[in-house]
Design an enzyme around this catalytic site. Structure first.
Site, short mmCIF file in Angstrom:
data_model
loop_
_atom_site.label_atom_id
_atom_site.label_comp_id
_atom_site.label_asym_id
_atom_site.label_seq_id
_atom_site.Cartn_x
_atom_site.Cartn_y
_atom_site.Cartn_z
N GLY A 288 -9.41 -2.96 -3.49
CA GLY A 288 -10.40 -3.98 -3.18
C GLY A 288 -11.81 -3.59 -3.59
N ASP B 72 0.81 -1.21 0.00
CA ASP B 72 0.00 0.00 0.00
C ASP B 72 0.85 1.27 0.00
OD1 ASP B 72 -2.82 1.33 0.72
OD2 ASP B 72 -1.30 2.20 2.02
N SER C 167 -4.86 2.73 -0.56
CA SER C 167 -4.69 2.15 -1.89
C SER C 167 -5.14 0.69 -1.91
CB SER C 167 -3.24 2.27 -2.35
OG SER C 167 -2.92 3.62 -2.59
N ASP C 168 -4.84 -0.06 -0.85
CA ASP C 168 -5.36 -1.43 -0.74
C ASP C 168 -6.88 -1.42 -0.73
OD1 ASP C 168 -3.18 -3.19 -0.70
OD2 ASP C 168 -2.77 -2.79 1.41
N THR C 169 -7.45 -0.52 0.05
CA THR C 169 -8.90 -0.47 0.19
C THR C 169 -9.58 -0.10 -1.12
OG1 THR C 169 -8.62 0.16 2.50
CG2 THR C 169 -10.79 0.52 1.53
#
Length: 407
Positions: free
Chosen positions: A177, A144, A172-174
């Protein structure tokens, strides 16, 4: 009882840590049956991540517990020929395969898109990676924080004195997803019409840039590079963080009528006729002076009192809460955002699992059970594969429900 829109959709989730598990958690909340395929003995890396060392040793790291309620867990070593065959049996009845390996890893195991779609033409295959499956950075490792830096996000976070700063959660991960969940849902709708599955190549870098909205578009359209503005909103003034008698308060008086109401309510009607603050552009030019004048007036009352006074008058305003304060808010309690589920492997304990902010037919989307213990559903794997081949909802015309000769 809720009839969730993804009821009957079967997801094989090979992902680790956050972006992929967050995606499959959203699909699960909407009704999909999600089976985590985990590495024998260790499982999802997130099982060992979090602030509680004891939970990490148990394989119940908070990072894992937060994103995996309501899923099943099967341990498979995809380098083993027999276990690959069991995985392929599961693929035959699956609707979605989700993975976040580095580009090409499953291809090298003989389980890439070409192989899996030959087994199940109706399969939706989603590969989440830092940079996408192609391009000069496709093989580069990415977490991230790496994506936050490369996207320019960190360069506009903080002030000119403190930037670059990491956003305070793995945004950024969220976002990756969420984009994956949106893409998969769209692909499933398309499959209902065509009977054909598809390959979704999701780049977290590109998803992050897409989510940065105005920051990116302001530059590519106007040519003006964005700068970090800390607590201020670049598009309007007064819009940002101000200070009441007992602490900070966010106010977003972006419209002229809201500005007039704000000035009237804080007892500074004179600011409305001040030529420095006559219109939006004037107020942006003289932002610092306006903020100083308003802070002096706002310092006469506590933040909660201003929140109520301004909100009732249609001026967006609210205190700045800590995470514990936000979690315990009356609003979240009213909406049923959290659900009490069992704790994996310990029936004497419970776990608060989050929702996603969506109410379906008036009720929040909730996980049906706790996160799984590693390998909790190993014994069910073969039966699960058989059950998935006999769908309880109509399957797309192109989906393979029985093994083909070349399988």
């Amino acid at each position: 009882m809720q009839r969730k829109p993804l009821r009957g959709i079967r997801v094989l989730d090979l992902t680790n840590v956050l972006a992929g598990p967050y995606c499959s958690y959203q699909l699960m909340l909407f009704g999909a049956e999600v089976v985590k395929i985990e590495l024998p003995g260790s499982g999802d890396l997130a099982r060992h991540l979090g602030p509680d060392a004891d939970l990490n040793r148990e394989g119940n790291g908070t990072s894992f517990l937060a994103q995996n309620a309501g899923k099943k867990s099967i341990e498979l070593n995809l380098k083993d020929a027999g276990e690959r065959r069991l995985f392929e049996d599961l693929v035959r009845g699956a609707d979605v395969v989700l993975e976040n390996y580095r580009a090409g890893v499953l291809d090298r195991l003989g389980l890439g898109w070409d192989r899996l779609r030959s087994i199940n033409p109706g399969l939706v295959y989603c590969a989440i990676s830092g940079f996408g499956q192609t391009g000069p950075m496709s093989q580069a490792p990415a977490y991230d924080q790496i994506i936050q830096g490369l996207s320019g996000m960190m360069s506009v976070t903080g002030t000119e004195e403190t930037a670059p700063l990491r956003v305070g959660f793995p945004v950024s991960d969220t976002v990756g997803g969420l984009m994956a969940a949106l893409s998969i849902s769209a692909a499933l709708v398309g499959r209902e019409r065509s009977g054909e599955g598809c390959f979704l190549d999701l780049s977290m870098l590109e998803a992050s840039l897409s989510a940065m909205g105005w920051v990116v578009s302001n530059y590519v359209i106007s040519g003006v590079p964005p700068v970090p503005m800390g607590r201020e909103n670049a598009t309007a003034a007064p819009s940002g963080t101000f200070f009441a008698a007992d602490g900070p308060l966010n106010i977003a008086a972006n419209r002229q009528t809201q500005f007039v109401s704000l000035c009237t309510l804080v007892g500074r009607e004179d600011l409305v006729s001040d030529p420095r603050f006559a219109d939006r552009e004037d107020r942006k030019t003289h932002r610092a002076e306006l903020t100083a004048e308003l802070n002096t007036a706002l310092g006469r009352r506590p933040a909660l009192e201003w929140e109520r006074i301004l909100s009732e008058a249609g001026v967006p305003a609210a205190r700045i809460l800590t995470v514990p304060q936000a979690i315990e808010s009356d609003q979240l309690a009213h909406r049923g955002f959290f659900t009490e589920v069992g704790f994996p492997g310990d029936p004497q304990r419970t776990l608060r699992a989050s929702g996603n902010g969506v109410h379906l037919d008036g009720a929040p989307l909730r996980p049906p059970g706790p996160p799984p213990v590693l390998g909790e559903h190993n014994a069910e794997a073969a039966e699960l594969a058989r059950r998935w081949l006999v769908a309880d909802i109509p399957r797309p015309a192109g989906a393979s429900l029985v093994p083909t000769d070349k399988d």
